[in-house]
Design a protein around this motif. Structure first.
Motif, PDB file in Angstrom:
ATOM      1  N   MET A 430     -12.996  46.253  83.500  1.00 12.59           N
ATOM      2  CA  MET A 430     -12.738  46.731  82.149  1.00 12.59           C
ATOM      3  C   MET A 430     -13.007  48.216  81.948  1.00 12.59           C
ATOM      4  O   MET A 430     -12.564  48.809  80.971  1.00 12.59           O
ATOM      5  CB  MET A 430     -13.576  45.928  81.150  1.00 12.59           C
ATOM      6  CG  MET A 430     -13.083  44.501  80.985  1.00 12.59           C
ATOM      7  SD  MET A 430     -11.361  44.438  80.412  1.00 12.59           S
ATOM      8  CE  MET A 430     -11.547  45.112  78.764  1.00 12.59           C
ATOM      9  N   ASP A 431     -13.758  48.847  82.866  1.00 11.57           N
ATOM     10  CA  ASP A 431     -14.025  50.278  82.730  1.00 11.57           C
ATOM     11  C   ASP A 431     -12.864  51.046  83.354  1.00 11.57           C
ATOM     12  O   ASP A 431     -12.656  51.015  84.571  1.00 11.57           O
ATOM     13  CB  ASP A 431     -15.336  50.632  83.440  1.00 11.57           C
ATOM     14  CG  ASP A 431     -15.800  52.049  83.125  1.00 11.57           C
ATOM     15  OD1 ASP A 431     -14.964  52.891  82.755  1.00 11.57           O
ATOM     16  OD2 ASP A 431     -17.014  52.320  83.265  1.00 11.57           O
ATOM     17  N   THR A 432     -12.095  51.727  82.520  1.00  7.20           N
ATOM     18  CA  THR A 432     -10.870  52.389  82.982  1.00  7.20           C
ATOM     19  C   THR A 432     -11.088  53.835  83.429  1.00  7.20           C
ATOM     20  O   THR A 432     -10.133  54.516  83.800  1.00  7.20           O
ATOM     21  CB  THR A 432      -9.818  52.382  81.867  1.00  7.20           C
ATOM     22  OG1 THR A 432     -10.328  53.117  80.735  1.00  7.20           O
ATOM     23  CG2 THR A 432      -9.476  50.969  81.442  1.00  7.20           C
ATOM     24  N   ARG A 433     -12.334  54.307  83.420  1.00  4.95           N
ATOM     25  CA  ARG A 433     -12.548  55.736  83.708  1.00  4.95           C
ATOM     26  C   ARG A 433     -12.112  56.130  85.111  1.00  4.95           C
ATOM     27  O   ARG A 433     -11.562  57.218  85.316  1.00  4.95           O
ATOM     28  CB  ARG A 433     -14.018  56.092  83.489  1.00  4.95           C
ATOM     29  CG  ARG A 433     -14.416  56.139  82.000  1.00  4.95           C
ATOM     30  CD  ARG A 433     -15.902  56.341  81.836  1.00  4.95           C
ATOM     31  NE  ARG A 433     -16.668  55.184  82.316  1.00  4.95           N
ATOM     32  CZ  ARG A 433     -17.992  55.096  82.248  1.00  4.95           C
ATOM     33  NH1 ARG A 433     -18.691  56.088  81.728  1.00  4.95           N
ATOM     34  NH2 ARG A 433     -18.613  54.015  82.689  1.00  4.95           N
ATOM     35  N   MET A 434     -12.333  55.262  86.112  1.00  5.02           N
ATOM     36  CA  MET A 434     -11.910  55.618  87.465  1.00  5.02           C
ATOM     37  C   MET A 434     -10.390  55.535  87.614  1.00  5.02           C
ATOM     38  O   MET A 434      -9.832  56.028  88.595  1.00  5.02           O
ATOM     39  CB  MET A 434     -12.597  54.717  88.489  1.00  5.02           C
ATOM     40  CG  MET A 434     -14.091  54.969  88.592  1.00  5.02           C
ATOM     41  SD  MET A 434     -14.862  54.104  89.971  1.00  5.02           S
ATOM     42  CE  MET A 434     -14.216  55.014  91.373  1.00  5.02           C
ATOM     43  N   GLY A 435      -9.721  54.917  86.642  1.00  5.20           N
ATOM     44  CA  GLY A 435      -8.271  54.840  86.648  1.00  5.20           C
ATOM     45  C   GLY A 435      -7.602  56.088  86.107  1.00  5.20           C
ATOM     46  O   GLY A 435      -6.371  56.175  86.108  1.00  5.20           O
ATOM     47  N   LEU A 436      -8.390  57.049  85.631  1.00  3.64           N
ATOM     48  CA  LEU A 436      -7.836  58.309  85.147  1.00  3.64           C
ATOM     49  C   LEU A 436      -7.804  59.321  86.290  1.00  3.64           C
ATOM     50  O   LEU A 436      -8.646  59.287  87.194  1.00  3.64           O
ATOM     51  CB  LEU A 436      -8.687  58.839  83.989  1.00  3.64           C
ATOM     52  CG  LEU A 436      -8.779  57.913  82.773  1.00  3.64           C
ATOM     53  CD1 LEU A 436      -9.712  58.510  81.722  1.00  3.64           C
ATOM     54  CD2 LEU A 436      -7.393  57.666  82.177  1.00  3.64           C
ATOM     55  N   PRO A 437      -6.850  60.231  86.303  1.00  2.00           N
ATOM     56  CA  PRO A 437      -6.696  61.156  87.440  1.00  2.00           C
ATOM     57  C   PRO A 437      -7.864  62.136  87.551  1.00  2.00           C
ATOM     58  O   PRO A 437      -8.320  62.691  86.550  1.00  2.00           O
ATOM     59  CB  PRO A 437      -5.389  61.888  87.137  1.00  2.00           C
ATOM     60  CG  PRO A 437      -5.208  61.748  85.655  1.00  2.00           C
ATOM     61  CD  PRO A 437      -5.800  60.436  85.279  1.00  2.00           C
ATOM     62  N   ARG A 438      -8.335  62.320  88.767  1.00  2.56           N
ATOM     63  CA  ARG A 438      -9.328  63.354  89.061  1.00  2.56           C
ATOM     64  C   ARG A 438      -8.794  64.219  90.203  1.00  2.56           C
ATOM     65  O   ARG A 438      -8.075  63.740  91.071  1.00  2.56           O
ATOM     66  CB  ARG A 438     -10.670  62.740  89.446  1.00  2.56           C
ATOM     67  CG  ARG A 438     -10.654  61.897  90.716  1.00  2.56           C
ATOM     68  CD  ARG A 438     -12.062  61.499  91.139  1.00  2.56           C
ATOM     69  NE  ARG A 438     -12.076  60.614  92.287  1.00  2.56           N
ATOM     70  CZ  ARG A 438     -11.979  61.006  93.561  1.00  2.56           C
ATOM     71  NH1 ARG A 438     -11.839  62.302  93.835  1.00  2.56           N
ATOM     72  NH2 ARG A 438     -12.011  60.131  94.549  1.00  2.56           N
ATOM     73  N   PRO A 439      -9.149  65.503  90.225  1.00  2.00           N
ATOM     74  CA  PRO A 439      -8.640  66.382  91.277  1.00  2.00           C
ATOM     75  C   PRO A 439      -9.205  66.010  92.645  1.00  2.00           C
ATOM     76  O   PRO A 439     -10.353  65.577  92.764  1.00  2.00           O
ATOM     77  CB  PRO A 439      -9.133  67.775  90.852  1.00  2.00           C
ATOM     78  CG  PRO A 439      -9.529  67.643  89.424  1.00  2.00           C
ATOM     79  CD  PRO A 439      -9.949  66.224  89.231  1.00  2.00           C
ATOM     80  N   ILE A 440      -8.399  66.168  93.674  1.00  2.00           N
ATOM     81  CA  ILE A 440      -8.856  66.038  95.046  1.00  2.00           C
ATOM     82  C   ILE A 440      -8.471  67.308  95.794  1.00  2.00           C
ATOM     83  O   ILE A 440      -7.616  68.079  95.328  1.00  2.00           O
ATOM     84  CB  ILE A 440      -8.273  64.803  95.765  1.00  2.00           C
ATOM     85  CG1 ILE A 440      -6.738  64.817  95.720  1.00  2.00           C
ATOM     86  CG2 ILE A 440      -8.833  63.525  95.182  1.00  2.00           C
ATOM     87  CD1 ILE A 440      -6.093  63.707  96.535  1.00  2.00           C
ATOM     88  N   HIS A 441      -9.120  67.520  96.932  1.00  2.00           N
ATOM     89  CA  HIS A 441      -8.911  68.766  97.656  1.00  2.00           C
ATOM     90  C   HIS A 441      -8.659  68.490  99.126  1.00  2.00           C
ATOM     91  O   HIS A 441      -9.349  67.685  99.744  1.00  2.00           O
ATOM     92  CB  HIS A 441     -10.130  69.681  97.487  1.00  2.00           C
ATOM     93  CG  HIS A 441     -10.455  69.963  96.064  1.00  2.00           C
ATOM     94  ND1 HIS A 441     -11.388  69.227  95.353  1.00  2.00           N
ATOM     95  CD2 HIS A 441      -9.920  70.863  95.195  1.00  2.00           C
ATOM     96  CE1 HIS A 441     -11.431  69.682  94.110  1.00  2.00           C
ATOM     97  NE2 HIS A 441     -10.553  70.661  93.992  1.00  2.00           N
TER      98      HIS A 441
END
Length: 624
Positions: A430-441
């Motif tokens: 239910m926690d959708t925060r990791m489903g939001l885009p984060r930058p990778i390098h």
């Protein structure tokens, strides 16, 4: 002749406990240290701090604040007891960290002198050399040239040696803050300063390099990440693991110990485990020296005291390692839970549904993903004792070049919308925060001539000292020595040797019932070293663990890439380097084992034929 210098390892990473500096500094007078070092840099935070530095602005803190927090806890004891501090916590803005520490010392009213090291930032020279010669920089892992790399470099940082640190201490510094010096360079620098070594002391420098490798990861050498951990439960020894201390004598003699009155242990096993971590062959390189590890040995000389011997030395390579960072796009992930029967079938059903939905023109995500992966983590227990034991996790990972291609309506929302038609019991996290885009390098590892590095020491009085490259270097083959299987040194036709012991009868059991192991990451490569506790076990293990056997044990995880193997007979170890095993490295990998630490545990869980007498003996490591 000077007494040995005592160097404490107060931090092994930016996410170590904050208590290390205070614990080591409080040992005086019964358990003193002369220097406390802290290793705060890794390939993970090098890229994130590089991105912050490239973004600019005063709001971007691109040094390791965790060091400041740790130092505050022990600063008064450090000053009172005359302890030197050396850290690589400068990240990508060492000068700013220097100012922060100067202000902290002044605010506390302490008479400590602070110096800082520069020269690790090398993007301009990298770009200049690459423009002049497109083949100048080759990726150590992939073989591609920097000129052909499909990413734009934003930062480049090389690994400095320890002689800048030695110069800072010689000129009166009490605290030396560095950026990307090599993990063991603070120990090399401290020992060279204390004993007056220069580049001609290759043997001594090589010993200090290995000592540095043993304590750079703090409690990894005192019981952390140790496959003999169950032995530490008695008496609560796995609580409050003590921070390590390396005693380095004037001839390079080394003893590893730990802070008195703390938990954990320093043993031949813990030292062997840490030695095998992150090495890539028998040649261990630093900008100041090369340590040759083939004949290294450990001896338990007293409780929690292990001596190190058998280290050979060679000049350093003419080059030093460089990590180049580039923006790599964006990453998002989420989880579904699968319970009970038919887990693989349920996962397959969901993956097919999801891919079909992402391909739908109304969603239009599939063509924009640069990676879409479905990973079933774990297996529900048979006849489970609880619902938790019956639960596995389906991890869905996506990467894309642009953040909007992983926005809520493009990734997370479609996956949530599948729930009403999913497999039996389908449940989304239910926690959708990791489903939001984060930058990778993306991270490009290559080599730079040490003569192109402007290594400088910025002294407390404002003056600057230039540190020249090593006067003598050696060219090493790009391929480290490797033997794919054990080869007996006995001449053909010789009488039966001790290596020809009959190990029958055998029992099918996990490799880890008898064999210790340790693994870690270097870019996209994973290394894993195996070791045992007596000679008979080693005679069996070195025959068993060939490159072919490791490929068999890896199973579906073998990626077809090269695997290097070498033996360390004096510490009863066999080491393997798995090329490109970790996807694209910690900064942008799709694997949950992004640091490669669980490769060893996976392989130890695989069943092999083990001599029955080993399983009945006192050295069995775990219950069958």
């Amino acid at each position: 002749m000077k007494r040995p210098i005592r160097i404490g390892g107060g931090s092994g990473s930016s996410i170590d406990r904050r208590i290390g500096f205070a614990q080591l500094a409080s040992g005086h007078p019964d358990d003193p240290v002369d220097v406390i070092i802290g290793d705060f840099m890794s390939e993970g935070n090098m890229t994130t701090l590089a991105a912050k530095r490239a973004a600019g602005g005063d709001s971007q803190t691109s040094y390791e604040q965790t060091f400041v927090n740790a130092l505050k806890l022990g600063l008064e004891d450090i000053a009172r007891n005359g302890i030197k501090v050396i850290v690589n916590a400068g990240g990508t803005d060492t000068e700013r960290l220097h100012k922060v520490i100067v202000d902290l010392v002044k605010k506390r009213g302490l008479a400590l002198q602070v110096a800082w090291i520069s020269g690790d930032e090398v993007l301009p020279v990298i770009l200049e050399r690459s423009r002049a010669n497109p083949d100048a920089f080759i990726n150590k892992h992939t073989g591609e040239t920097l000129a052909s790399w499909p990413h734009t470099p934003i930062y480049a940082q090389c690994y400095l040696g320890g002689f800048g640190i030695a110069a800072a201490l010689k000129h009166g510094a009490d605290i030396v803050v560095c950026g990307r010096v090599a993990d063991a360079s603070p120990i090399i620098g401290a020992a060279a300063w204390w004993h007056g070594w220069d580049h001609s002391h290759l043997s001594e420098l090589a010993c200090s390099l290995v000592a540095g490798h043993l304590i750079e990861c703090s409690t990894y050498v005192t019981g952390g990440n140790f496959t003999g951990f169950k032995r530490l439960e008695k008496g609560g020894r796995w609580l409050n693991l003590g921070y390590p201390i390396a005693e380095i004598g004037p001839a390079g003699d080394v003893v590893i110990t730990k802070r008195k009155g703390t938990g954990g242990v320093v043993s031949v096993g813990t030292c062997t485990s840490q030695l095998l971590y992150e090495i890539q062959g028998p040649w261990y390189f630093n900008s100041d020296v090369t340590a040759i590890l083939d004949n290294i040995a450990f001896t338990q000389v007293a409780k929690n005291r292990v001596s190190v011997s058998g280290i050979q030395a060679a000049p350093p390579p003419a080059t030093t390692k460089v990590g180049i960072t580039a923006h790599g796009g964006f990453h998002a992930e989420t989880y579904y839970y699968i319970v009970g029967l038919d887990a693989e079938d349920k996962a397959r059903m969901f993956e097919q549904q999801a891919r079909s939905l992402f391909a739908d023109p109304s969603v239009g995500s599939l063509e924009n993903f640069t990676l879409l992966d479905f990973q079933l983590l774990g297996v529900p227990a048979k006849n489970p004792r609880s619902q938790t034991a019956a639960t596995a996790t389906l991890r869905i990972v996506a990467q894309a070049k642009r953040a909007e291609h992983l926005g809520m309506q493009k990734f997370m929302r479609p996956l949530m919308d599948l729930i009403m038609g999913a497999y039996p019991g389908g449940t989304v996290h239910m926690d959708t925060r990791m489903g939001l885009p984060r930058p990778i390098h993306e991270y490009f590892v290559t080599l730079l001539d040490q003569r192109d590095v402007k290594h400088q020491v910025h002294l407390p009085n404002g003056s600057v000292v230039d540190i020249p490259p090593p006067p003598k270097t050696q060219v090493f083959p790009s391929q480290q020595p490797s033997t794919p299987r054990f080869v007996s040194s006995a001449p053909v036709g010789a009488k039966k040797s001790a290596l020809d012991i009959d190990f029958r009868p055998t029992i099918r059991a996990p490799l880890g019932a008898v064999v210790h192991a340790r693994s870690g990451d270097k870019g996209s490569d994973a290394n894993v070293g195996f070791f045992v506790e007596d000679r008979d076990q080693y005679k069996w293990m070195r025959k068993l663990l060939s490159v072919d056997k490791i490929i068999e044990l890896l199973g579906d995880d073998y990626n077809g890439q090269a695997i290097d193997r070498f033996e360390l007979p004096n510490i009863l170890a066999v080491h393997f380097l798995l090329h490109d095993h970790l996807d694209r490295g910690v900064s942008c990998t799709s694997s949950v084992d992004f640091l490669g630490k669980n490769v060893a545990e996976y392989l130890r869980a695989k069943e092999v034929d083990i001599p029955r007498r080993f399983l009945l003996g006192r050295n069995v490591l775990g219950k069958l």
